[in-house]
Design a protein around this motif. Structure first.
Motif, short mmCIF file in Angstrom:
data_model
loop_
_atom_site.label_atom_id
_atom_site.label_comp_id
_atom_site.label_asym_id
_atom_site.label_seq_id
_atom_site.Cartn_x
_atom_site.Cartn_y
_atom_site.Cartn_z
N ARG A 68 0.82 -1.21 0.00
CA ARG A 68 0.00 0.00 0.00
C ARG A 68 0.86 1.27 0.00
O ARG A 68 0.39 2.34 -0.39
N ASN A 69 2.10 1.15 0.43
CA ASN A 69 2.99 2.32 0.50
C ASN A 69 3.91 2.45 -0.71
O ASN A 69 4.69 3.40 -0.78
N SER A 70 3.83 1.51 -1.63
CA SER A 70 4.74 1.54 -2.77
C SER A 70 4.17 2.39 -3.89
O SER A 70 2.95 2.59 -4.01
N GLU A 71 5.07 2.88 -4.76
CA GLU A 71 4.67 3.69 -5.90
C GLU A 71 3.74 2.91 -6.83
O GLU A 71 2.83 3.47 -7.43
N ARG A 72 3.96 1.60 -6.92
CA ARG A 72 3.20 0.77 -7.85
C ARG A 72 1.78 0.47 -7.36
O ARG A 72 1.00 -0.13 -8.09
N PHE A 73 1.45 0.89 -6.15
CA PHE A 73 0.10 0.62 -5.63
C PHE A 73 -0.97 1.24 -6.53
O PHE A 73 -2.09 0.74 -6.62
N LYS A 74 -0.60 2.33 -7.22
CA LYS A 74 -1.55 2.99 -8.12
C LYS A 74 -1.89 2.13 -9.33
O LYS A 74 -2.85 2.42 -10.06
N GLU A 75 -1.11 1.04 -9.54
CA GLU A 75 -1.41 0.13 -10.65
C GLU A 75 -2.64 -0.73 -10.35
O GLU A 75 -3.20 -1.34 -11.26
N LEU A 76 -3.04 -0.80 -9.09
CA LEU A 76 -4.16 -1.65 -8.69
C LEU A 76 -5.45 -0.84 -8.70
O LEU A 76 -5.49 0.33 -8.35
N THR A 77 -6.51 -1.51 -9.11
CA THR A 77 -7.82 -0.86 -9.17
C THR A 77 -8.85 -1.77 -8.52
O THR A 77 -8.79 -2.99 -8.65
N PRO A 78 -9.82 -1.22 -7.78
CA PRO A 78 -10.82 -2.07 -7.12
C PRO A 78 -11.85 -2.58 -8.12
O PRO A 78 -12.19 -1.91 -9.09
N ASN A 79 -12.35 -3.76 -7.87
CA ASN A 79 -13.39 -4.36 -8.71
C ASN A 79 -14.67 -4.46 -7.89
O ASN A 79 -14.75 -5.24 -6.95
N TYR A 80 -15.66 -3.67 -8.27
CA TYR A 80 -16.93 -3.66 -7.56
C TYR A 80 -18.04 -4.29 -8.39
O TYR A 80 -19.23 -3.96 -8.22
N ASN A 81 -17.69 -5.18 -9.27
CA ASN A 81 -18.68 -5.84 -10.12
C ASN A 81 -19.69 -6.60 -9.25
O ASN A 81 -19.31 -7.52 -8.51
N PRO A 82 -20.97 -6.25 -9.34
CA PRO A 82 -21.97 -6.93 -8.50
C PRO A 82 -22.20 -8.38 -8.90
O PRO A 82 -22.84 -9.13 -8.14
N ASP A 83 -21.72 -8.77 -10.06
CA ASP A 83 -21.89 -10.16 -10.51
C ASP A 83 -20.75 -11.06 -10.04
O ASP A 83 -20.69 -12.23 -10.42
N ILE A 84 -19.86 -10.51 -9.21
CA ILE A 84 -18.75 -11.29 -8.64
C ILE A 84 -18.82 -11.20 -7.13
O ILE A 84 -19.00 -10.12 -6.56
N ILE A 85 -18.68 -12.34 -6.48
CA ILE A 85 -18.65 -12.39 -5.01
C ILE A 85 -17.19 -12.45 -4.57
O ILE A 85 -16.43 -13.30 -5.03
N PHE A 86 -16.80 -11.53 -3.70
CA PHE A 86 -15.44 -11.52 -3.16
C PHE A 86 -15.47 -12.00 -1.71
O PHE A 86 -16.19 -11.45 -0.88
N LYS A 87 -14.69 -13.01 -1.43
CA LYS A 87 -14.69 -13.60 -0.10
C LYS A 87 -14.22 -12.59 0.94
O LYS A 87 -14.82 -12.44 2.00
N ASP A 88 -13.08 -11.92 0.67
CA ASP A 88 -12.55 -10.84 1.51
C ASP A 88 -12.55 -11.21 2.99
O ASP A 88 -13.07 -10.48 3.84
N GLU A 89 -11.92 -12.35 3.31
CA GLU A 89 -11.90 -12.80 4.70
C GLU A 89 -11.09 -11.89 5.61
O GLU A 89 -11.29 -11.87 6.83
N GLU A 90 -10.18 -11.09 5.01
CA GLU A 90 -9.39 -10.16 5.83
C GLU A 90 -10.20 -8.90 6.17
O GLU A 90 -9.81 -8.11 7.03
N ASN A 91 -11.30 -8.70 5.44
CA ASN A 91 -12.17 -7.53 5.62
C ASN A 91 -11.42 -6.23 5.38
O ASN A 91 -11.66 -5.21 6.04
N THR A 92 -10.51 -6.25 4.39
CA THR A 92 -9.73 -5.07 4.05
C THR A 92 -10.00 -4.60 2.61
O THR A 92 -9.50 -3.56 2.20
N GLY A 93 -10.76 -5.39 1.88
CA GLY A 93 -11.01 -5.07 0.48
C GLY A 93 -9.86 -5.47 -0.43
O GLY A 93 -9.89 -5.18 -1.64
N ALA A 94 -8.86 -6.18 0.10
CA ALA A 94 -7.67 -6.52 -0.69
C ALA A 94 -8.02 -7.42 -1.87
O ALA A 94 -7.43 -7.29 -2.95
#
Length: 414
Positions: A68-94
């Motif tokens: 999260r602190n690296s310059e390359r973190f901006k390469e990642l984008t969140p996926n909020y597609n409602p047709d996909i279920i994300f387990k997200d067991e860490e509850n961080t949105g990772a």
């Protein structure tokens, strides 16, 4: 007005006459979409393509962990597609964070899952990993890998889920566990993600009137050494350059460097077509012996066609001594009237992406005819030619996928 009508006419030709007569099954009509082909589920522990994940032919090398602190973190984008279920067991949105390429393939797969099993959704159990739960150099650390199941967790579906992931365009799919399927993609900025069919800018061609010229300096309207026959088997002639199928002076790509006996060295990107024969490299190729292969399929012992001189001369066979991979700058794919050209003293096709030179040459006939009426394209900008884009789009509808180069050729249209 007349020119705009001609352009519209040839776009129609491209769509209707896209390569359908070779590789077609019985009953496939012109201008109609092919019947859905039967999908074969992956076997347990099978991966596709059949190479290691972090090789050029799959998702490419590991480029380093993203935090999260690296310059390359901006390469990642969140996926909020409602047709996909994300387990997200860490509850961080990772698990929702991923590269844009991974996101695009995942969204495409989600549609396929719903079409295959109505009422069932795609489920992601692992996405980007910031906690070190995976093996060293895992692509999960770069947001380039996901582990997936179906929402109903029916393990009987996972073999077909893996096949759907391959069809959705993931660069590597592994039926890794009976509990999930692993998928990964190439890096967004990796040269491995762009495998179109081109020569490097430093490659040279032989000009009419004598002399050589770097491909990067070549202009439409100039005449270069080529083969008089579209199959590569004729005598050498000078053929007019009509335009560039692809032209990108700034691009950096991987090139296959093919070294032949006698000192010839030809560099091409993976999906470019090259004329070869097998076996005896003495004399000239007999009728029917010559064929085209992708540059990535070139092997020592095959014979390439080396130019035997200027116009009116024939070719000589030269044995491939070695094949290496190197990175280079600039990508150029000139289109000649004959569909071939001699580059660095070796005869090559002008075409790429599909596995048959004759098929590609036939498909480009309307564009060659257009240039016969209007003259060479002297003001073409950089990038993929519009006609090539149209053909690729139509070809994906009308041709079976095995006719295309397997390393993400569609990405070369980006």
């Amino acid at each position: 007005m007349r020119l705009s009508m001609l352009v519209a006419f040839f776009i129609g030709c491209a769509l209707i006459l896209s390569p359908v007569n070779e590789g077609c099954g019985p009953g496939r009509g012109y201008g109609t979409r092919r019947s859905p082909r039967k999908l074969t589920p992956l076997s347990y522990k099978q991966f596709s393509p059949n190479v290691a994940e972090k090789t050029l032919g799959a998702s490419g090398r590991y480029e380093g962990k993203i935090t999260r602190n690296s310059e390359r973190f901006k390469e990642l984008t969140p996926n909020y597609n409602p047709d996909i279920i994300f387990k997200d067991e860490e509850n961080t949105g990772a698990d929702r964070l991923m590269t844009q390429r991974c996101k695009d393939k995942l969204n495409s797969l989600a549609i396929s899952v719903m079409n295959m099993w109505p009422g069932v959704k795609l489920r992601v159990t692992e996405g980007w990993d910031e906690d070190g739960h995976h093996s060293e150099e895992s692509l999960h650390y770069e947001g380039r890998a996901v582990d997936i199941t179906t929402s109903d967790r029916d393990r009987n579906k996972y073999a077909m889920l893996a096949r759907l992931a391959v069809e959705a365009g993931f660069d590597w799919v592994y039926f890794e566990s009976k509990a999930h399927v692993h998928c990964s993609v190439k890096s967004e900025h990796s040269v491995a993600a762009k495998t179109g069919g081109c020569f490097p800018g430093s490659a040279w061609v032989s000009l009419e009137g004598g002399g050589r010229k770097a491909v990067r300096d070549l202009q439409p309207g100039e005449r270069v050494l080529a083969s008089s026959e579209s199959d590569g088997g004729g005598e050498l002639v000078y053929s007019e350059v009509l335009s560039f199928i692809d032209r990108d002076p700034a691009a950096r790509k991987h090139f296959y460097v093919i070294g032949a006996e006698g000192g010839a060295r030809l560099s091409l990107t993976a999906a470019h077509l090259l004329f070869v024969t097998e076996g005896n490299c003495s004399g000239r190729a007999a009728e029917g012996e010559l064929r085209t292969i992708f540059a990535s399929d070139a092997r020592p012992g095959q014979c390439v066609l080396a130019a035997g001189g200027g116009e009116g001369r024939g070719h000589r066979l030269s044995r491939v001594a070695w094949v290496r991979l190197r990175e280079g700058r600039g990508t150029f794919a000139p289109l000649t009237r004959h569909g071939t050209l001699v580059v660095n003293g070796v005869l090559a096709s002008c075409y790429a992406a599909v596995d048959q030179h004759g098929l590609a040459h036939w498909a480009f006939a309307p564009l060659r005819l257009l240039h016969r009426w209007t003259g060479p394209s002297r003001h073409q900008g950089d990038g993929i030619h519009w006609y090539s884009r149209v053909l690729h789009w139509a070809g994906t509808w009308l041709l079976e996928s095995e006719h295309f180069h397997p390393w993400g050729v569609a990405d070369s249209q980006r």
